[in-house]
Scaffold this active site. Structure first.
Site, short mmCIF file in Angstrom:
data_model
loop_
_atom_site.label_atom_id
_atom_site.label_comp_id
_atom_site.label_asym_id
_atom_site.label_seq_id
_atom_site.Cartn_x
_atom_site.Cartn_y
_atom_site.Cartn_z
N ARG A 97 -20.35 -39.50 16.96
CA ARG A 97 -19.57 -39.17 18.16
C ARG A 97 -18.68 -40.36 18.52
NH1 ARG A 97 -17.71 -34.93 21.09
NH2 ARG A 97 -18.18 -35.03 23.30
N THR A 370 -12.65 -27.65 17.33
CA THR A 370 -13.75 -28.29 16.62
C THR A 370 -13.93 -27.47 15.36
OG1 THR A 370 -14.67 -28.90 18.72
CG2 THR A 370 -16.21 -28.84 16.90
N ASN A 390 -11.83 -32.65 19.69
CA ASN A 390 -11.87 -31.92 20.96
C ASN A 390 -10.92 -30.73 20.92
OD1 ASN A 390 -12.99 -31.27 23.38
ND2 ASN A 390 -11.60 -32.53 24.59
#
Ligand code: DON
Length: 557
Positions: A97, A370, A390
């Site tokens: 992430r 995504t 995103n």
């Protein structure tokens, strides 16, 4: 009530239970491989790597890099994601992430009056977190890869350098996105790089090819140090952005322990924080088990949709309060998934009436783009990988000189307590911005196991709706015994507490179901979401499918 009971479903359920028994009695030999991928280039590459003798993780790494070339709306090296791995009987979770840059701060998206500045965390130079994808693939390779790193990056280099034939859906997406940027008068360098994309024509990306070559030859240092890092940091500085060379050098992907919980004869292996999705799907699945009527419930009936929407209210109230980056905030994972807590949490659910949104508080006593892919190799190893920049095409910013799109992941933080992000999600302290912190995610790559054998690999894009796509794919497989194609194409729905009593649905709920839900007080927001990529294993026979609305491709071989 009688309307909701379905003898047919009860029958199919017991047939499936019978099959479950067979699963447990036979030691199962999986000699097939399968891939369920969001486009044909990644599907063909993953198949090729498996045929060369690579394992599921090798195939996943190669696919991730290919998607950075052929699926620019979501595939990336400028974003991040989660890779869930089940290999040789052991599990791993690679958290790649993005993180907030060092210079980020809690109020960076607020104006002098304390109001959220529209679009600042969504488009342009301020929207991006420090990318994690290259570090994530590097860590996955170091821990689990078998083929050479360069072999895995090369297919992407070739596609960027020699070009690929543009699928019409991609060309349409780019056209719409450019029109949107123009309408909003946002110039983020996107048009310069992507206006040349035309349906069915070859599209080459020479700068991206050069960046990928540095990654191929130098590993993660080819991105986080040296020329690429310098290009990114200079580009940021020129345009008033805050990501520095130090931010890039300090980025680390992390290996975390996946969440593993027993449910309905399976072990659900799923995503831990900073994903909110693993906790959410377990809450959803367990509360469904607690509350579903003894006689069963008809798939996609008003009662089914309502019950799952009621559960969703409670899941999302907890998400907003308790979930954030576990390295910065103590996330009460066991408390939130504890069966006694969920029993008490679901007590107030009525099967016939809507509960009042405002009354649904966090429950513990103490204080669109995504992409996902699923792979199983012939050794029975599995990868579920969800990756993102995103929203579609991320921040729209293409790094000049390096040719890749940067994410707009900073929008997944809570800009202000109670303020909605692009997916309508709210949050507070747990998910406020802090330097180096990971923003909360809904990405939920998930694997179902039985006796340590992989039975299902699932995942989807779709922001907060990811959680619904994933838990409904599991219910469609286990409760309703569907084939992979039916699982991914079946009508889905989603409710997340706010907006009040709004259920987002695909088109396809029956007129009866819709009328009943509206009569109960729901508003239906009919817009498609998600792009499930699912593989299931029935008695050693693999079945894989990609959603027909997307441009995915699944192969069993
Ligand atoms: O991590 C998250 O939850 C979001 N950034 C995912 C975004 C997404 O799925 C967009 N896709 N349609």
């Amino acid at each position: 009530m009688g309307l909701f009971f379905s003898p047919v479903k009860l029958l199919t359920k017991s047939v499936f239970l019978f099959q479950l028994c067979i699963f447990t009695l036979q030691a199962e030999q999986v000699s097939q491989s399968a891939v369920a991928m969001p486009d044909s280039f990644s599907a063909d590459t993953a198949k090729n790597i498996l045929e060369q003798g690579g394992n599921a993780v090798d195939a996943a790494i190669a696919a991730q890099f290919v998607l950075a070339v052929t699926l620019p709306e979501a595939g990336n090296i400028g974003g991040g994601g989660f890779m869930l791995i089940q290999k040789e009987g052991k599990s791993d979770f690679i958290d790649y992430r993005e993180t907030a840059p060092q210079a980020a701060h809690r109020d960076m998206y607020l104006d002098a009056q304390g109001d959220v500045i529209k679009n600042k965390s969504i488009y342009g130079i301020h929207a991006s977190g420090v990318p994690g994808s290259v570090a994530g693939m590097w860590l996955a390779h170091k821990k689990h890869g078998t083929l050479k790193w360069a072999t895995l990056v090369q297919p992407a280099v070739t596609l960027a350098e020699q070009g690929f034939k543009v699928p019409p859906k991609l060309a349409n997406g780019v056209e719409r996105y450019i029109a949107n940027l123009q309408k909003q008068k946002i110039n983020v360098n996107f048009e310069k790089y992507f206006a040349g994309i035309k349906a069915n024509k070859v599209f080459k990306q020479p700068e991206l090819a050069a960046t990928l070559k540095r990654i191929r030859d130098k590993g993660q240092d080819g991105f986080y140090k040296g020329e690429t890092a310098r290009i990114i940091a200079n580009f940021m500085q020129q345009h008033g952005g805050i990501i520095t060379q130090a931010d890039l050098k300090n980025y680390t992907a992390k290996s975390r322990i996946p969440i593993k919980a027993k449910w309905n004869g399976y072990e659900v292996l799923t995503s831990p924080p900073p994903s909110s999705g693993g906790i959410a799907i377990l809450q959803w699945l367990k509360m469904y088990e607690l509350k579903k009527p003894n006689m069963g419930v008809v798939h996609n009936s008003a009662q089914y949709v309502h019950l799952l929407a009621e559960i969703g209210k409670r899941v999302f109230a907890d998400r907003a309060e308790y979930l954030g980056d576990p390295d910065f905030f103590n996330v009460p994972v066991s408390a939130l998934t504890d069966i006694n807590y969920l029993e008490q949490r679901s007590e107030s659910i009525s099967l016939t009436a809507i509960s009042t949104t405002e009354n649904i508080k966090p429950g513990l006593k103490e204080s669109e783009q995504t992409t996902h892919f699923s792979i199983i190799d012939k050794m029975g190893n599995a990868v579920a990988n969800t990756t993102t920049i995103n929203l579609g095409f991320g921040s729209g910013v293409v790094v000049e000189g390096a040719g890749f799109i940067l994410n707009d992941e900073m929008d997944d933080f809570s800009a202000k307590p109670g303020a909605m992000n692009a997916f309508g999600a709210i949050g507070g302290k747990a998910n406020e911005i802090q330097p180096h912190k990971r923003m909360l995610s809904s990405m939920t790559p998930t694997i179902l196991l039985q006796n340590n054998t992989v039975k299902m690999v699932t995942g989807s894009p779709g922001g907060t709706t990811i959680i619904s796509s994933v838990y409904e794919s599991i219910l469609n497989a286990v409760e309703f015994n569907m084939s992979a194609a039916d699982i991914v194409n079946s009508t889905r729905f989603h409710h997340q507490l706010w907006p009040k009593n709004v259920i987002r649905t695909h088109a396809g709920l029956s007129e009866n179901t819709k009328a009943e839900l509206i009569k109960m007080g729901y508003t239906l927001d009919e817009r498609r979401f998600g792009d499930l990529q699912v593989i299931i294993n029935k008695n050693g026979q693999l079945d894989a499918a990609s959603e027909k609305s997307g441009r995915g491709k699944s192969i069993v071989f």
